[in-house]
Design a protein around this motif. Structure first.
Motif, PDB file in Angstrom:
ATOM      1  N   ILE A  29       9.565  85.861  59.261  1.00  0.00           N
ATOM      2  CA  ILE A  29      10.399  87.044  59.069  1.00  0.00           C
ATOM      3  C   ILE A  29      11.195  86.868  57.775  1.00  0.00           C
ATOM      4  O   ILE A  29      11.471  85.738  57.356  1.00  0.00           O
ATOM      5  CB  ILE A  29      11.335  87.271  60.281  1.00  0.00           C
ATOM      6  CG1 ILE A  29      11.962  88.660  60.237  1.00  0.00           C
ATOM      7  CG2 ILE A  29      12.392  86.171  60.383  1.00  0.00           C
ATOM      8  CD1 ILE A  29      12.668  89.046  61.541  1.00  0.00           C
ATOM      9  N   GLY A  30      11.550  87.973  57.149  1.00  0.00           N
ATOM     10  CA  GLY A  30      12.339  87.907  55.923  1.00  0.00           C
ATOM     11  C   GLY A  30      12.560  89.300  55.384  1.00  0.00           C
ATOM     12  O   GLY A  30      11.986  90.276  55.882  1.00  0.00           O
ATOM     13  N   ARG A  31      13.386  89.396  54.352  1.00  0.00           N
ATOM     14  CA  ARG A  31      13.598  90.685  53.711  1.00  0.00           C
ATOM     15  C   ARG A  31      12.283  91.194  53.137  1.00  0.00           C
ATOM     16  O   ARG A  31      11.394  90.422  52.797  1.00  0.00           O
ATOM     17  CB  ARG A  31      14.626  90.560  52.575  1.00  0.00           C
ATOM     18  CG  ARG A  31      16.064  90.470  53.058  1.00  0.00           C
ATOM     19  CD  ARG A  31      17.028  90.380  51.890  1.00  0.00           C
ATOM     20  NE  ARG A  31      16.916  91.522  51.000  1.00  0.00           N
ATOM     21  CZ  ARG A  31      17.502  92.697  51.197  1.00  0.00           C
ATOM     22  NH1 ARG A  31      18.241  92.888  52.273  1.00  0.00           N
ATOM     23  NH2 ARG A  31      17.346  93.681  50.334  1.00  0.00           N
ATOM     24  N   SER A  32      12.175  92.507  53.042  1.00  0.00           N
ATOM     25  CA  SER A  32      10.991  93.091  52.425  1.00  0.00           C
ATOM     26  C   SER A  32      10.823  92.541  51.013  1.00  0.00           C
ATOM     27  O   SER A  32      11.803  92.359  50.283  1.00  0.00           O
ATOM     28  CB  SER A  32      11.140  94.617  52.365  1.00  0.00           C
ATOM     29  OG  SER A  32      11.261  95.145  53.659  1.00  0.00           O
ATOM     30  N   ASN A  33       9.596  92.246  50.652  1.00  0.00           N
ATOM     31  CA  ASN A  33       9.246  91.762  49.307  1.00  0.00           C
ATOM     32  C   ASN A  33       9.717  90.337  49.025  1.00  0.00           C
ATOM     33  O   ASN A  33       9.870  89.957  47.861  1.00  0.00           O
ATOM     34  CB  ASN A  33       9.777  92.717  48.231  1.00  0.00           C
ATOM     35  CG  ASN A  33       8.723  93.041  47.193  1.00  0.00           C
ATOM     36  OD1 ASN A  33       7.538  92.885  47.431  1.00  0.00           O
ATOM     37  ND2 ASN A  33       9.158  93.476  46.036  1.00  0.00           N
ATOM     38  N   VAL A  34       9.925  89.537  50.071  1.00  0.00           N
ATOM     39  CA  VAL A  34      10.368  88.154  49.877  1.00  0.00           C
ATOM     40  C   VAL A  34       9.185  87.210  49.645  1.00  0.00           C
ATOM     41  O   VAL A  34       9.364  86.046  49.295  1.00  0.00           O
ATOM     42  CB  VAL A  34      11.222  87.684  51.076  1.00  0.00           C
ATOM     43  CG1 VAL A  34      10.342  87.409  52.302  1.00  0.00           C
ATOM     44  CG2 VAL A  34      12.072  86.478  50.733  1.00  0.00           C
ATOM     45  N   GLY A  35       7.972  87.729  49.839  1.00  0.00           N
ATOM     46  CA  GLY A  35       6.784  86.896  49.632  1.00  0.00           C
ATOM     47  C   GLY A  35       6.165  86.390  50.920  1.00  0.00           C
ATOM     48  O   GLY A  35       5.433  85.400  50.926  1.00  0.00           O
ATOM     49  N   CYS A 110      10.087  81.067  61.110  1.00  0.00           N
ATOM     50  CA  CYS A 110      10.348  80.735  59.714  1.00  0.00           C
ATOM     51  C   CYS A 110      11.018  81.949  59.081  1.00  0.00           C
ATOM     52  O   CYS A 110      10.400  83.017  58.990  1.00  0.00           O
ATOM     53  CB  CYS A 110       9.050  80.409  58.980  1.00  0.00           C
ATOM     54  SG  CYS A 110       8.266  78.881  59.519  1.00  0.00           S
ATOM     55  N   GLN A 111      12.281  81.793  58.704  1.00  0.00           N
ATOM     56  CA  GLN A 111      12.983  82.883  58.033  1.00  0.00           C
ATOM     57  C   GLN A 111      12.887  82.666  56.535  1.00  0.00           C
ATOM     58  O   GLN A 111      13.384  81.677  56.007  1.00  0.00           O
ATOM     59  CB  GLN A 111      14.450  82.962  58.453  1.00  0.00           C
ATOM     60  CG  GLN A 111      15.175  84.133  57.784  1.00  0.00           C
ATOM     61  CD  GLN A 111      16.650  84.200  58.095  1.00  0.00           C
ATOM     62  OE1 GLN A 111      17.177  83.394  58.887  1.00  0.00           O
ATOM     63  NE2 GLN A 111      17.348  85.140  57.490  1.00  0.00           N
ATOM     64  N   LEU A 112      12.245  83.604  55.839  1.00  0.00           N
ATOM     65  CA  LEU A 112      12.053  83.498  54.403  1.00  0.00           C
ATOM     66  C   LEU A 112      13.196  84.178  53.669  1.00  0.00           C
ATOM     67  O   LEU A 112      13.584  85.307  54.008  1.00  0.00           O
ATOM     68  CB  LEU A 112      10.725  84.132  53.992  1.00  0.00           C
ATOM     69  CG  LEU A 112       9.463  83.292  54.202  1.00  0.00           C
ATOM     70  CD1 LEU A 112       9.277  82.885  55.642  1.00  0.00           C
ATOM     71  CD2 LEU A 112       8.245  84.040  53.698  1.00  0.00           C
TER      72      LEU A 112
END
Length: 193
Positions: A29-35, A110-112
């Motif tokens: 999971i992560g913000r949009s566009n984090v890769g 895994c938080q990106l």
């Protein structure tokens, strides 16, 4: 451990329809566009297993990929959507929240987070939310190739302080240079049960 096979299984917006095979799951999971999609593709040695896009918010469902026929990578929608209305955001956060809090097979998240920025409120809120769900969280600082080695280390230290975490809970990563791929896989596999 070597990833020998990776295959898409299912996309949905209802955690109750997720695969119920008893195999362990590792969510990203992560913000949009984090890769996120780039990282998943690099981990699995695939060019297009997870769909990449320059437009934030491409992933809008819970996507399951089976790895080595023995565990799942779960690609979750990004938070902080740039071009998504509030009702969609609320709906997505609701089904993501249900998956995170109700999944019986979720071993780790895994938080990106983009290493180039200071910890954003949305990143801090997501991390707190994951902890409230009682989840094991691995922080992955992405896009490390965009900074010098010393700047990347300084940012890593900042995130450790802000999140109150230890060295084994955070990793810097570059999908373009494949740095730390083996270490990230190793950390995931330590949680395989």
């Amino acid at each position: 451990m070597e990833i020998k096979s990776a295959a898409f299984v299912v996309s949905n917006s209802d955690y109750r329809k997720c695969p119920d095979t008893g195999l362990p799951e590792y969510a990203f999971i992560g913000r949009s566009n984090v890769g996120k999609s780039s990282l998943i593709n690099m981990l699995t040695n695939s060019k297009d297993l997870a769909k990449t896009s320059s437009q934030p918010g491409k992933t809008q469902l819970i996507n399951h990929f089976v790895i080595n026929d023995s565990w799942y990578i779960v690609d979750l929608p990004g938070y902080g959507f740039a071009k998504t209305n509030h009702s969609n955001r609320d709906q997505w956060s609701s089904f993501i929240g249900k998956y995170l809090s109700e999944s019986e097979h979720l071993n780790m998240v895994c938080q990106l987070i983009d290493i180039r920025h200071k910890p954003l409120d949305s990143d801090m809120e997501c991390y707190a939310w994951l902890l409230e769900c009682g989840l094991d969280v691995q922080i992955v600082l992405t896009k490390a190739d965009k900074l010098s080695k010393s700047a990347a280390e300084a940012q890593k230290a900042l995130f450790k302080r802000e999140l109150g975490i230890f060295e084994d809970q955070i990793i810097t990563y570059s999908s373009t240079q494949h740095t730390m791929r083996g270490e990230l896989i190793s950390r995931i596999m330590k949680k395989v049960q």
